[in-house]
Design an enzyme around this catalytic site. Structure first.
Site, PDB file in Angstrom:
ATOM      1  N   LYS A 152      16.859  28.392  37.565  1.00 15.04           N
ATOM      2  CA  LYS A 152      15.436  28.731  37.567  1.00 15.04           C
ATOM      3  C   LYS A 152      14.588  27.476  37.799  1.00 15.04           C
ATOM      4  CE  LYS A 152      14.167  31.929  34.741  1.00 15.04           C
ATOM      5  NZ  LYS A 152      14.261  32.396  33.369  1.00 15.04           N
TER       6      LYS A 152
ATOM      7  N   ARG B 141      11.236  29.392  28.917  1.00 17.15           N
ATOM      8  CA  ARG B 141      12.340  30.222  29.403  1.00 17.15           C
ATOM      9  C   ARG B 141      13.626  29.422  29.535  1.00 17.15           C
ATOM     10  NH1 ARG B 141      10.245  34.665  32.713  1.00 17.15           N
ATOM     11  NH2 ARG B 141       7.993  34.575  32.633  1.00 17.15           N
TER      12      ARG B 141
ATOM     13  N   GLY C  14      19.292  38.137  31.146  1.00 13.33           N
ATOM     14  CA  GLY C  14      19.111  38.779  29.840  1.00 13.33           C
ATOM     15  C   GLY C  14      19.983  38.213  28.732  1.00 13.33           C
TER      16      GLY C  14
ATOM     17  N   MET D 279      20.020  35.015  27.564  1.00 16.39           N
ATOM     18  CA  MET D 279      19.407  33.986  26.725  1.00 16.39           C
ATOM     19  C   MET D 279      17.944  34.325  26.494  1.00 16.39           C
ATOM     20  SD  MET D 279      21.249  30.526  27.962  1.00 16.39           S
ATOM     21  CE  MET D 279      20.893  30.727  29.663  1.00 16.39           C
TER      22      MET D 279
ATOM     23  N   ARG E  10      15.634  33.715  42.996  1.00 17.63           N
ATOM     24  CA  ARG E  10      17.056  33.371  42.947  1.00 17.63           C
ATOM     25  C   ARG E  10      17.762  34.213  43.985  1.00 17.63           C
ATOM     26  NH1 ARG E  10      17.696  35.925  36.956  1.00 17.63           N
ATOM     27  NH2 ARG E  10      17.209  38.049  37.512  1.00 17.63           N
TER      28      ARG E  10
ATOM     29  N   HIS F 208      56.251  45.133  35.182  1.00 19.43           N
ATOM     30  CA  HIS F 208      56.757  46.080  36.170  1.00 19.43           C
ATOM     31  C   HIS F 208      55.688  47.069  36.608  1.00 19.43           C
ATOM     32  CE1 HIS F 208      58.748  49.918  37.212  1.00 19.43           C
ATOM     33  NE2 HIS F 208      59.447  49.105  37.980  1.00 19.43           N
TER      34      HIS F 208
ATOM     35  N   SER G 288      60.202  31.033  50.585  1.00 21.19           N
ATOM     36  CA  SER G 288      59.047  31.805  50.126  1.00 21.19           C
ATOM     37  C   SER G 288      58.908  31.590  48.622  1.00 21.19           C
ATOM     38  CB  SER G 288      59.241  33.283  50.445  1.00 21.19           C
ATOM     39  OG  SER G 288      58.173  34.018  49.899  1.00 21.19           O
TER      40      SER G 288
ATOM     41  N   CYS H 238      54.952  34.716  47.967  1.00 18.10           N
ATOM     42  CA  CYS H 238      54.964  36.175  47.833  1.00 18.10           C
ATOM     43  C   CYS H 238      54.752  36.610  46.387  1.00 18.10           C
ATOM     44  CB  CYS H 238      56.254  36.764  48.385  1.00 18.10           C
ATOM     45  SG  CYS H 238      57.719  36.213  47.520  1.00 18.10           S
TER      46      CYS H 238
ATOM     47  N   TYR I 252      51.947  31.182  55.370  1.00 13.28           N
ATOM     48  CA  TYR I 252      51.303  32.467  55.126  1.00 13.28           C
ATOM     49  C   TYR I 252      51.230  32.750  53.634  1.00 13.28           C
ATOM     50  CZ  TYR I 252      55.965  34.258  54.106  1.00 13.28           C
ATOM     51  OH  TYR I 252      57.185  34.439  53.538  1.00 13.28           O
TER      52      TYR I 252
HETATM   53  C1  PEP Z   1      58.055  36.268  42.131  1.00 19.74           C
HETATM   54  O1  PEP Z   1      58.794  35.978  41.196  1.00 19.74           O
HETATM   55  O2  PEP Z   1      57.015  35.660  42.370  1.00 19.74           O
HETATM   56  C2  PEP Z   1      58.381  37.388  43.003  1.00 19.74           C
HETATM   57  C3  PEP Z   1      57.654  37.666  44.060  1.00 19.74           C
HETATM   58  O3  PEP Z   1      59.416  38.178  42.633  1.00 19.74           O
HETATM   59  P1  PEP Z   1      59.345  39.340  41.521  1.00 19.74           P
HETATM   60  O4  PEP Z   1      57.925  39.499  41.123  1.00 19.74           O
HETATM   61  O5  PEP Z   1      59.886  40.554  42.186  1.00 19.74           O
HETATM   62  O6  PEP Z   1      60.218  38.790  40.470  1.00 19.74           O
END
Ligand code: PEP
Ligand code: MG
Length: 878
Positions: free
Chosen positions: A21, A91, A100, A102, A337, A455, A770, A838, A858
């Site tokens: 502000k 303020r 809102g 503070m 803002r 899971h 990976s 991954c 990637y």
């Molecule tokens: C990981 O461990 O990052 C992975 C991609 O394998 P998972 O989650 O299947 O163990």
């Protein structure tokens, strides 16, 4: 160190020091916009205040006085004057706006004498006394902590006595007695006279605003919004001369957005109130009129407002959210803002502002909050309906989107009911791979245990289904088919709604809104695709997942978890038979059947991803995960004994024996991944063969397929070479069987700490790496990925031992260092080596930035997160 900045001297870019502000007011003053004179006390002073045990620095009030004198000069008004008193607002204003959260005090400087001055000068005693009662109330509440209700009672009584309904109808006499009563309330509360010296008032108000920085509301807001100290550290205090919107019918106050924050369209959007103070609008005490009406009611001021909005947008290159006041026809800007908008609004304004040549494409991309775009990709709870429903409980938001349906606690019942067309929400303590068929048939999943990488969370995200995990206040009673939170009981079959984006569970079926992928969003994604450098792949194990990933702009699959393919209802039985096989011949027979199924799955996925790499990871979870759990088996055995069903009983007992043999204390670090591949080589052989068979068949049919095989849980080159030999043999066998060369890259996950540390060795065999950052994070911290979020992690974050959940956003210093070791070792041996990620981090914008900087090839994310990953990758590259 300079403690106070007058608005014409502060640096409008320095939000950290002056707060958003304060910086905005400095900037606007220096742009010669009509801002009332004022000054900012810096956020550093706020920090000093706390360091000194909640005492203001000794020199501060002298500085404040000097600046009040400056305001006097600019306005011609006098502090504590009986003729023409200067009043100020006080303020808060942190580096990040916390609407809102503070405190603010208005009309400061009023006392029994200055109020007369104000009455005389304004020629409006009623206005003066109304301002005074507002001041005492706000001051009492904010500075002394008086309960607002006490003031309300007095005001209501005054209205009764005068026989009027609206506050605005109270006359001077009534207001005078209200002020007297209000002061008495404060005096009773503090045991001291109400402060009449304006400097004393100001000092107390400054302290109160600093105090509100550590107020509960503000702390919770910062936690919820991830506002850490490096983003905003303390609040500034703004002391601004009052402009009065309540001086009569030629005065008004209002709030406008320069563009509609709901859909981004370009027109002034907001409300104003004639003869009112800003607080009335903000607090919703009175309902404002649409700002459009101002065109007719106050045409000159409207024109000024329009011109000001234009100027501010051109200056800030962002839609603005503006507070203004008109005092007797004179227009004042109180605040500006960057407008907070929903995702639709942000995307539309990005595209529009490029078309208007206000910003370039890079700015259009960087101004977006990648995370917020999630709203565009999932169903959301209808915001208008939500207030009619009860929030039951909150858990960990694990997979975004909203779903409503009937709660079902049993996997088989959920599957059956879902198949019959019911909208089912599967409610479990936790889920296992064998529960996956029920996931397919459910619209959402809710578990009482587990964290973001449990899971249930991982599977649900992969499928794009809403999921909440770790809802530890949920007591599940499978026997009585019900669950409860405190004394609220939900029976199986009752309707519930879950919001996987916030972790909220509601009672009843709340309507949901479908996602919109607008043309504007497609345009933004096209721009992002052009600037990003990282490849974007999907974690997908079904042809639908692969197709969706492609639709969203994914270029390949970075992780196809093959174990998911064993969970279909037509094959989980076969897989259990394979585990239960008494000898290798029997096992191989079942494996041949499973191999056929895998081959056809691979063919479908490879077709859906034609032209792009598909990384197929061999079986990872421990085998016992595919068997029913021993506790459930014991119950089943007990029932079978009672019913005397001998044949079934024998089967169940054998199953139980095997389940117990395979059970492990710590399965996440147990007999899984390559360890299963080495001890049961026939499983990996079957999988590798199925990949080659699929590739050969697709090659015959001229499909441009690029499968690659990836081995999980590798910790040593010896393990990798062991599997490589199997791979080489099968490759030779397949190439001679099909009489063609088959190029299928062989690589490894880096998800065990030792793998990262010995990546130079692994790179001699692996054609690609990976990073499995889920397991790598688990190993690096020795935090169980299944348990951590429901246990100590929230407290670690509360106590700032951890700033972020490392399973969600890469721990740059620890896991990130291991990754860097792996990357440099790999590329040392093979300079062009493909190295990706991954783990779940592959879809997290902060982690994506790290991956870009670390030169990964990637990132791989759930199909639904691909658009977010594309934008985050583009932002990292800009
Ligand atoms: C990981 O461990 O990052 C992975 C991609 O394998 P998972 O989650 O299947 O163990
Ligand atoms: Mg893993």
């Amino acid at each position: 160190m300079k403690q106070v900045y007058f608005y014409d001297e502060g640096d409008g870019k320095n939000k950290k020091l002056l707060g958003g502000k304060g910086a905005g007011l400095c900037e606007m003053t220096q742009l010669k916009l009509p801002v009332p004179p004022g000054f900012t006390i810096t956020t550093q002073v706020c920090n000093e205040y706390y360091q000194n045990g909640k005492k203001l620095p000794k020199t501060l009030m002298a500085e404040v006085k000097k600046n009040i004198t400056k305001i006097e000069k600019r306005t011609g008004k006098k502090w504590n004057s009986k003729e023409n008193p200067l009043l100020v607002s006080v303020r808060s204003g942190a580096a990040i706006s916390m609407p809102g959260m503070m405190d603010t005090i208005l009309n400061l400087g009023l006392n029994d004498e200055t109020v007369e001055g104000l009455a005389k000068k304004s020629n409006n005693p009623r206005f003066a006394w109304d301002s005074y009662r507002r001041f005492v109330q706000l001051f009492g509440k904010v500075v002394f902590g008086v309960d607002d209700k006490k003031f309300d009672v007095v005001l209501e009584n005054a209205k009764l006595n005068q026989a009027v309904q609206a506050d605005s109808a109270l006359n001077e006499k009534s207001l005078k007695s209200v002020v007297t009563e209000y002061k008495k309330i404060c005096e009773k509360h503090t045991g001291m006279p109400f402060p009449s010296d304006p400097f004393e008032q100001l000092e107390l108000a400054i302290k109160a605003v600093f105090g509100s920085w550590m107020g509960e509301r503000a702390i919770v807001y910062r936690e919820r919004n991830n506002i850490t100290k490096d983003i905003a550290d303390g609040t500034a205090v703004n002391v601004v001369s009052m402009a009065f919107g309540n001086m009569g019918n030629d005065s008004a106050t209002g709030v406008v957005f320069t563009r509609n924050p709901g859909d981004g369209t370009r027109h002034l959007f907001g409300e104003y109130l004639v003869n009112a103070q800003g607080e009335d609008v903000v607090a919703g005490v009175r309902t404002g009129k649409p700002v459009d009406e101002m065109k007719i009611e106050m045409p000159a001021s409207y024109k000024q407002l329009e011109q000001t909005c234009e100027r501010l947008e051109r200056h800030y290159k962002e839609p603005q959210d503006i507070e203004f006041t008109i005092e007797r026809g004179i227009f004042y800007l109180l605040q500006t803002r960057n407008a907070k908008m929903n995702a639709v609004g942000m995307v539309k304004t990005s595209v529009d502002m490029v078309n208007e040549k206000l910003i370039d494409k890079n700015r259009a991309l960087t101004r977006l909050h990648a995370e917020q775009l999630e709203q565009l990709l999932h169903k959301t709870i209808d915001s208008k309906s939500i207030k009619n429903y009860t929030l039951l409980v909150k858990g960990i938001a694990a997979s975004p989107g909203a779903a409503s349906g009937i709660a079902v606690l049993d996997v088989k019942r959920a599957t059956a009911m879902g198949e019959n067309g019911a909208k089912v929400i599967l409610v479990r303590e936790e889920t296992k791979p064998e529960d996956v068929p029920a996931f397919f048939e459910s619209v959402g999943i809710l578990t009482s245990r587990g964290g973001k990488t449990s899971h249930a969370a991982v599977v649900a995200r992969g499928m794009g289904k809403p999921c909440i995990v770790g809802c530890s206040d949920l007591r599940i009673d499978y026997d009585n088919k019900q669950f409860s939170v405190d004394d609220k009981i939900v029976h199986e079959g009752d309707a519930i709604t879950i919001d996987g984006s916030t972790g909220s569970v509601y009672l009843g079926e709340i309507p949901t809104t479908e996602p919109k992928i607008t043309d504007d969003f497609k345009t933004i994604l096209e721009w992002a695709q052009k600037v990003k450098q990282l490849g974007i792949r999907a974690n997908a194990d079904t042809p639908e997942g692969a197709r969706l990933a492609r639709e969203f702009g994914g270029q390949g699959i970075g992780l196809c978890r093959t174990e998911r393919m064993f969970n279909g209802s037509d094959r989980i039985g076969l897989f259990v038979d394979m585990i239960m096989a008494e000898n290798i011949e029997e096992r191989k027979k079942v494996l041949t059947k499973l191999g056929e199924l895998q081959k056809s799955d691979f063919i479908e996925i490879l077709k859906a991803m034609e032209g792009y790499a598909v990384t197929i990871r061999l079986l990872d979870p421990p085998l016992h995960e595919f068997l029913p759990n021993p506790e459930e088996l014991n119950q089943k055995i007990h029932k079978l004994e009672q019913k005397n069903e001998i044949a079934e009983l024998e089967k169940a007992k054998i199953l139980l024996k095997r389940a117990k043999e395979l059970a492990e204390i710590n399965p996440m670090m147990g007999h899984r991944g390559v360890r299963v591949g080495i001890t049961y080589p026939e499983i990996y052989e079957m999988q590798i063969r199925a990949v080659f068979e699929a590739a050969a068949e697709l090659a015959k049919n001229k499909v441009d397929a690029h499968p690659q095989i990836m081995i999980p849980q590798i910790s040593s080159i010896a393990e990798l070479n062991h599997i490589k030999k199997i791979y080489d043999n099968i490759k030779k066998e397949m190439e001679s069987k099909y009489n063609m060369k088959l190029k299928i890259n062989f690589g490894t996950m880096i998800e065990v700490v030792r793998a990262a540390l010995t990546a130079n060795e692994l790179a001699s065999t692996a054609e690609f790496f990976s990073f499995g950052t889920n397991d790598l994070t688990q190993g690096t911290f020795s935090f169980s990925r299944e348990d951590v979020e429901g246990k100590f992690l929230p407290e670690y974050m509360d106590k700032e031992i951890l700033e972020r959940n490392p399973f969600q956003s890469i721990d740059v210093n620890g896991v990130g260092s291991l990754m860097k070791i792996g990357i440099s070792a790999g590329r040392n041996i093979k300079p062009d080596m493909e190295i990706g990620i991954c783990g779940e981090h592959g879809g997290d914008p902060n982690s994506i930035k790290f991956c870009h900087n670390a030169n990964l090839s990637y990132v791989s994310a759930s199909p639904h997160r691909i658009p977010i990953a594309i934008i985050a990758a583009a932002q990292a590259a800009i």
